[in-house]
Design an enzyme around this catalytic site. Structure first.
Site, PDB file in Angstrom:
ATOM      1  CE  LYS A 279      29.940 -20.694 -32.300  1.00 29.54           C
ATOM      2  NZ  LYS A 279      30.563 -19.351 -32.241  1.00 29.54           N
ATOM      3  CB  CYS A 400      31.354 -16.511 -38.196  1.00 30.92           C
ATOM      4  SG  CYS A 400      32.739 -15.489 -37.682  1.00 30.92           S
TER       5      CYS A 400
END
Ligand code: SAM
Length: 461
Positions: A279, A400
């Site tokens: 990211k 997640c």
């Protein structure tokens, strides 16, 4: 000892490796790996101990075993009156997990049984090979009746621990079955195209020229029709693309969408839990060159090195610090001149309950108490990092995970105790596998994506 068996009937199981070793050797290695996982090691750690030439086939078989372990253990309980030694149990579970459903079995069930007995005779369970043979022959004779006798056991049907199933039912009364089914499916390989080097459309053409079909997902993602080694991707080493699930690709656009570059300086962005840097890289690819500066924190020095590798392949630069995000006194003043950030990405450590399809060992390794323990860490990270955000600045909190304690409930509790935070539109809980369009995330549907949670918070001025 029998010679090499015929080719697998189900090539998707991945065991069709040229010059593959005998199946009994692979089953022996899978059983040893399973024994390690049931003893608390990760599949990554146990696979690292498997000889290189066996590893691809063993990994494919091991993942199939882990996706069928609840069923295998329920069948085993019917076949044996007393729990066998762990190594014997691991070999029995391996054979049963692969052979219980003929439609999915990578080899004919009788071949799997023969080869499991061969593995017993040649491996650590030699003294019990007669017992293993008797159990598995009975399984072949009585398979249909034994399987239907396990059909009322949710752990056998869904292949997840009972506590996990119960939690999903409570957290997602509409979607729990879809989540469990997605967790047992094979995930697609999805790429993120580096916007500093190419575009999704151009990269799609480059893939097509190599006979690799792909569909556009997320903002600059491509979901491949079949997985390939990264070395086969066009210009991979030159950083044109990275492997990243479509749900993970939602973070950078969500954080940067509503922020503009301040007068006379770049936007200051903190990526608080950054390794391996997927990211971080996406933030830098997404923004105009020079318009942002990213500080990437990672507590684990080895994992921090992976951020450097990621950025160097992609041709990007960030300030990478090995530091504990929950102890700003150690780095905020000394490394960041105590200047508040315009944006913070908190991709917090979590149970990984949303990426079980990619890491099928996670469900068997986690304990229910891990959820509360990780939720405590996440809440401390939120509280510690919030004061480092400028008034008017934004934070993306993501995990997640599909568990509400690590997502929606975590953010509701934070908003309730924090009067300077306002919640802005974001995807919330993304259910794995679903092809859904999330307007707040991207113009394209996310395709077949992992489970994730996204919240976007703004600090009131
Ligand atoms: C979910 S992963 C991050 C994935 C990453 N954002 C990416 O997209 O590639 C969480 C990371 O946070 C790190 N971590 C855990 N606790 C931390 C802390 N207190 N400070 C900094 N990093 C931490 C973990 O070692 C792990 O690498």
């Amino acid at each position: 000892m029998t010679s090499k068996p015929s080719q697998p009937k189900n090539a998707a199981a991945g065991a069709a490796v040229p010059n593959a070793p005998a199946l009994w050797q692979q089953l022996d290695a899978v059983a040893k790996a399973l024994h390690g996982i049931l003893g608390g090691q990760s599949s990554k750690a146990v696979l690292a101990q498997v000889p290189q030439r066996l590893r691809p086939g063993v990994q494919a078989l091991l993942f199939q075993v882990l996706r069928n372990l609840g069923r295998a253990q329920a069948l085993q309980r019917q076949l044996v009156s007393r729990a066998p030694a762990p190594k014997v149990s691991a070999l029995l579970s391996t054979a049963l997990a692969l052979a219980w459903d003929e439609a999915q079995a990578p080899y004919p069930p009788f071949t799997l049984v023969n080869q499991a007995v061969e593995a017993a005779k040649n491996g650590a369970a030699r003294a019990q090979s007669g017992f293993i043979n008797a159990c598995l022959r009975r399984f072949l004779r009585e398979r249909d009746a034994l399987v239907s006798a396990t059909d009322n056991d949710p752990v056998a049907v869904w292949n997840h621990p009972a506590w996990w199933i119960a939690r999903l039912k409570k957290d997602h009364p509409q979607d729990w079955q879809a989540i469990l089914a997605a967790n047992n499916a094979q995930p697609p390989m999805t790429l993120r195209v580096n916007a500093q080097k190419s575009t999704a459309a151009r990269y799609q053409d480059a893939l097509q020229a190599m006979n690799l079909k792909a569909t556009a997902v997320a903002e600059c993602g491509l979901q491949l029709e079949r997985a390939v080694p990264v070395q086969e991707l066009p210009h991979f080493e030159e950083g044109w693309a990275s492997v990243q699930d479509a749900a993970a690709q939602a973070a950078a656009p969500l954080l940067l969408a509503g922020l503009s570059q301040p007068q006379g300086r770049p936007l200051r962005v903190l990526d608080a839990c950054a390794a391996p840097g997927g990211k971080t890289a996406h933030l830098l690819e997404h923004a105009a060159p020079g318009s942002i500066e990213v500080t990437a924190l990672e507590i684990d020095p080895e994992r921090a090195r992976r951020i450097d590798e990621t950025l160097s392949r992609l041709g990007l630069k960030a300030k990478v610090l090995v530091a504990d995000a929950s102890a700003p006194k150690d780095w905020f003043e000394s490394q960041c001149a105590a200047q508040p950030f315009d944006a913070i990405l908190l991709d917090a450590p979590c149970t990984a309950s949303g990426i079980v399809r990619r890491q099928p060992d996670v469900r068997w390794l986690r304990r229910e108490s891990d959820v509360a323990q990780l939720a405590g860490i996440q809440s401390r990270l939120l509280d510690t990092l919030w004061p480092l955000l400028q008034p008017g600045g934004r934070m993306v909190y993501c995990t997640c995970s599909v568990f509400k304690a690590e997502g929606d409930a975590q953010i509701q509790a934070f908003l309730a105790r924090n009067t300077t935070a306002a919640s802005l539109p974001a995807a919330g809980h993304l259910i794995p596998g679903k092809a859904a369009k999330h307007d707040s995330v991207s113009d394209n549907p996310l395709g077949d994506h992992d489970g994730f949670f996204y919240a976007l918070l703004e600090k009131l001025r």
